[in-house]
Design a protein around this motif. Structure first.
Motif, PDB file in Angstrom:
ATOM      1  N   SER A 121       0.893  -1.254   0.041  1.00  0.00           N
ATOM      2  CA  SER A 121      -0.132   0.292  -0.106  1.00  0.00           C
ATOM      3  C   SER A 121       0.924   1.345   0.069  1.00  0.00           C
ATOM      4  CB  SER A 121      -0.992   0.092   1.328  1.00  0.00           C
ATOM      5  OG  SER A 121      -0.514   0.388   2.423  1.00  0.00           O
ATOM      6  N   PRO A 122       2.116   1.300   0.752  1.00  0.00           N
ATOM      7  CA  PRO A 122       2.929   2.555   0.532  1.00  0.00           C
ATOM      8  C   PRO A 122       3.369   2.649  -0.907  1.00  0.00           C
ATOM      9  CG  PRO A 122       3.516   1.459   2.590  1.00  0.00           C
ATOM     10  CD  PRO A 122       2.596   0.507   1.777  1.00  0.00           C
ATOM     11  N   LEU A 123       3.253   1.918  -1.645  1.00  0.00           N
ATOM     12  CA  LEU A 123       3.849   1.769  -3.068  1.00  0.00           C
ATOM     13  C   LEU A 123       2.677   2.281  -4.137  1.00  0.00           C
ATOM     14  CD1 LEU A 123       5.639   1.185  -5.587  1.00  0.00           C
ATOM     15  CD2 LEU A 123       4.607  -1.033  -5.461  1.00  0.00           C
ATOM     16  N   ILE A 124       1.391   1.641  -3.465  1.00  0.00           N
ATOM     17  CA  ILE A 124       0.411   2.156  -4.219  1.00  0.00           C
ATOM     18  C   ILE A 124       0.005   3.676  -4.298  1.00  0.00           C
ATOM     19  CG2 ILE A 124      -2.378   1.926  -4.458  1.00  0.00           C
ATOM     20  CD1 ILE A 124      -2.147  -0.832  -3.606  1.00  0.00           C
ATOM     21  N   VAL A 125      -0.085   4.132  -2.741  1.00  0.00           N
ATOM     22  CA  VAL A 125      -0.227   5.525  -2.618  1.00  0.00           C
ATOM     23  C   VAL A 125       0.748   6.319  -3.219  1.00  0.00           C
ATOM     24  CG1 VAL A 125      -1.088   7.225  -0.861  1.00  0.00           C
ATOM     25  CG2 VAL A 125      -1.638   4.705  -0.463  1.00  0.00           C
ATOM     26  N   MET A 144       6.094   4.764   7.127  1.00  0.00           N
ATOM     27  CA  MET A 144       6.270   4.613   8.602  1.00  0.00           C
ATOM     28  C   MET A 144       7.087   3.036   8.505  1.00  0.00           C
ATOM     29  SD  MET A 144       6.207   6.019  11.190  1.00  0.00           S
ATOM     30  CE  MET A 144       5.325   7.489  10.787  1.00  0.00           C
ATOM     31  N   CYS A 145       8.402   2.973   8.893  1.00  0.00           N
ATOM     32  CA  CYS A 145       9.122   1.834   9.109  1.00  0.00           C
ATOM     33  C   CYS A 145       9.027   1.207  10.451  1.00  0.00           C
ATOM     34  CB  CYS A 145      10.434   1.873   8.572  1.00  0.00           C
ATOM     35  SG  CYS A 145      10.685   2.228   6.693  1.00  0.00           S
ATOM     36  N   SER A 146      10.154   0.687  10.712  1.00  0.00           N
ATOM     37  CA  SER A 146       9.869  -0.011  12.263  1.00  0.00           C
ATOM     38  C   SER A 146      11.454  -0.577  12.728  1.00  0.00           C
ATOM     39  CB  SER A 146       8.920  -1.437  12.088  1.00  0.00           C
ATOM     40  OG  SER A 146       9.198  -2.145  13.054  1.00  0.00           O
ATOM     41  N   MET A 147      11.364  -0.860  14.089  1.00  0.00           N
ATOM     42  CA  MET A 147      12.576  -1.932  14.554  1.00  0.00           C
ATOM     43  C   MET A 147      12.578  -2.833  13.619  1.00  0.00           C
ATOM     44  SD  MET A 147      13.926  -0.242  17.402  1.00  0.00           S
ATOM     45  CE  MET A 147      13.895   1.093  16.296  1.00  0.00           C
ATOM     46  N   MET A 148      11.406  -3.296  13.124  1.00  0.00           N
ATOM     47  CA  MET A 148      11.356  -4.566  12.295  1.00  0.00           C
ATOM     48  C   MET A 148      11.770  -4.529  11.026  1.00  0.00           C
ATOM     49  SD  MET A 148      10.640  -6.880  14.832  1.00  0.00           S
ATOM     50  CE  MET A 148      10.558  -6.135  16.591  1.00  0.00           C
ATOM     51  N   SER A 149      12.273  -3.373  10.627  1.00  0.00           N
ATOM     52  CA  SER A 149      12.852  -3.021   9.409  1.00  0.00           C
ATOM     53  C   SER A 149      14.483  -3.556   9.507  1.00  0.00           C
ATOM     54  CB  SER A 149      13.035  -1.363   9.000  1.00  0.00           C
ATOM     55  OG  SER A 149      11.711  -1.056   8.840  1.00  0.00           O
ATOM     56  N   VAL A 150      15.052  -3.627  10.754  1.00  0.00           N
ATOM     57  CA  VAL A 150      16.134  -4.187  10.846  1.00  0.00           C
ATOM     58  C   VAL A 150      16.513  -5.475  11.640  1.00  0.00           C
ATOM     59  CG1 VAL A 150      17.401  -1.848  10.210  1.00  0.00           C
ATOM     60  CG2 VAL A 150      16.708  -2.458  12.514  1.00  0.00           C
ATOM     61  N   TYR A 151      15.290  -5.503  12.551  1.00  0.00           N
ATOM     62  CA  TYR A 151      15.326  -6.886  13.515  1.00  0.00           C
ATOM     63  C   TYR A 151      14.095  -7.855  12.892  1.00  0.00           C
ATOM     64  CZ  TYR A 151      18.349  -4.839  17.205  1.00  0.00           C
ATOM     65  OH  TYR A 151      19.212  -4.338  17.701  1.00  0.00           O
ATOM     66  N   GLY A 164      10.844  -4.647   6.735  1.00  0.00           N
ATOM     67  CA  GLY A 164      12.051  -4.476   5.972  1.00  0.00           C
ATOM     68  C   GLY A 164      12.183  -4.345   4.620  1.00  0.00           C
ATOM     69  N   GLY A 165      11.363  -4.749   3.920  1.00  0.00           N
ATOM     70  CA  GLY A 165      10.932  -4.465   2.255  1.00  0.00           C
ATOM     71  C   GLY A 165      10.588  -2.978   2.286  1.00  0.00           C
ATOM     72  N   LEU A 166       9.783  -2.381   3.173  1.00  0.00           N
ATOM     73  CA  LEU A 166       9.552  -0.859   3.122  1.00  0.00           C
ATOM     74  C   LEU A 166      10.812   0.034   3.386  1.00  0.00           C
ATOM     75  CD1 LEU A 166       7.257   1.039   2.732  1.00  0.00           C
ATOM     76  CD2 LEU A 166       6.828   1.006   5.414  1.00  0.00           C
ATOM     77  N   LYS A 167      11.842  -0.321   3.927  1.00  0.00           N
ATOM     78  CA  LYS A 167      13.105   0.410   4.241  1.00  0.00           C
ATOM     79  C   LYS A 167      13.774   0.245   2.850  1.00  0.00           C
ATOM     80  CE  LYS A 167      17.745   0.079   6.380  1.00  0.00           C
ATOM     81  NZ  LYS A 167      18.465  -0.537   5.181  1.00  0.00           N
TER      82      LYS A 167
END
Ligand code: NAP
Ligand code: GCO
Length: 265
Positions: A121-125, A144-151, A164-167
């Motif tokens: 959805s970030p890609l769509i918008v 809006m990423c997350s700690m889970m962009s790296v962990y 992780g993909g969003l990063k």
């Protein structure tokens, strides 16, 4: 030297999923700097209810329901905003979901649902909004990423895969769109006290102890803790920041963890 500007007066900002939580706090922060706020959500009841929460902080918002996972609904929503308010200068892709399910117990459909909301959805918008940013050679996109962009961590495989993909999607948007004077960055919140984390935060949940151990600031973050990073990335002050994720985490990523009592002062 020219004055460094954090002023957003005259700018139109869209924050997805902003009827409460992090989205609302970020939207209020952008409004404090003068931005005209457009609030999206998927739930009409929450959209109606949020107006008072904004108004009590002096923020008049334009509210619009659309499902960020639907290209058609997003096109309808963005077209309506562009008609009623104006072209979007600042996009915050905040809408998101999480499912806390062990990999072996999770249906593929459940995995795909999280990927759809948190990554696709970030890609769509962004693809829909960036068209006018490219024409105007100006724009700010914040994912809006997350700690889970790296962990990683147990039970949140879909969410971590998405974040992780969003990063990396943020970095790739930068590679393709920065030349149009568009800044595309991410914010990586730590553990923030919202409805999303309530199940692992309240009622003495053991995860609360882990967050206290891993967070040097020794507290859960508040949604308002994220507004400053959003203002920086949305303003001229952040004009040469691109493809980055700013982690607002109370020190989590700097810390392996500590043992209570070890050489405590
Ligand atoms: P939240 O309270 O669950 O808010 C998420 C928002 O997204 C809600 O308003 C939700 O609407 C909306 N949403 C979900 N699916 C949507 C869709 N298909 N279309 C439009 N809106 C949709 O979560 P939060 O804690 O404020 O988190 C906001 C963002 O920060 C999320 O991307 C989350 O992954 C991220 N984040 C949170 C934390 C944390 O510790 N809280 C840390 C790092 C990153 P409804 O309520 O109507 O369903
Ligand atoms: C979880 C939490 C986290 C936070 C956030 C941390 O179950 O681990 O919900 O995922 O929401 O993403 O940055």
């Amino acid at each position: 030297m020219n004055k460094i500007s954090f002023d957003l007066t005259g700018k139109v900002a869209l924050v997805t999923g902003a009827t409460h939580g992090i989205g609302m706090a970020v939207a209020k922060g952008l409004a404090q700097q003068g931005a005209k706020i457009c609030v999206n959500d998927i739930d009409q009841t929450k959209l109606e209810a949020c107006e008072e929460a904004y108004r009590k902080d002096g923020v008049e918002v334009y509210r619009l329901i659309f499902d960020v996972t639907s290209e058609a609904d997003v096109d309808r929503g963005i077209s309506q905003i562009e008609r009623d308010v104006g072209p979007i200068d600042i996009l915050v892709n905040n809408a998101g979901i999480i499912k806390r399910i062990p990999i072996l117990d999770m249906d593929i459909a459940e995995f795909k649902q999280v990927i759809e909301v948190d990554l696709v959805s970030p890609l769509i918008v962004s693809k829909r909004v960036v068209r006018s940013m490219i024409k105007r050679r100006a724009g700010k996109i914040i994912n809006m990423c997350s700690m889970m962009s790296v962990y990683g961590r147990q039970n949140v495989s879909a969410y971590a895969s998405a974040k992780g993909g969003l990063k990396l999607l943020t970095q790739n948007m930068c590679c393709e769109w920065a030349k149009y004077n568009i800044n595309i960055n991410g914010i990586g919140p730590g553990y923030i006290a919202t409805a999303q984390t309530a199940p692992i935060r309240v009622g003495g949940h053991p995860f609360n102890d882990l967050v206290m151990t891993r967070t040097p600031a020794n507290r859960w973050g508040e949604p308002e803790d994220l507004a400053g990073a959003a203002i920086l990335l949305a303003s001229e002050a952040g004009r040469f920041i691109n493809g980055q994720v700013i982690y607002v985490d109370g020190g989590i990523l700097a810390n392996f963890g500590y043992v209570q009592g070890e050489n405590e002062p």
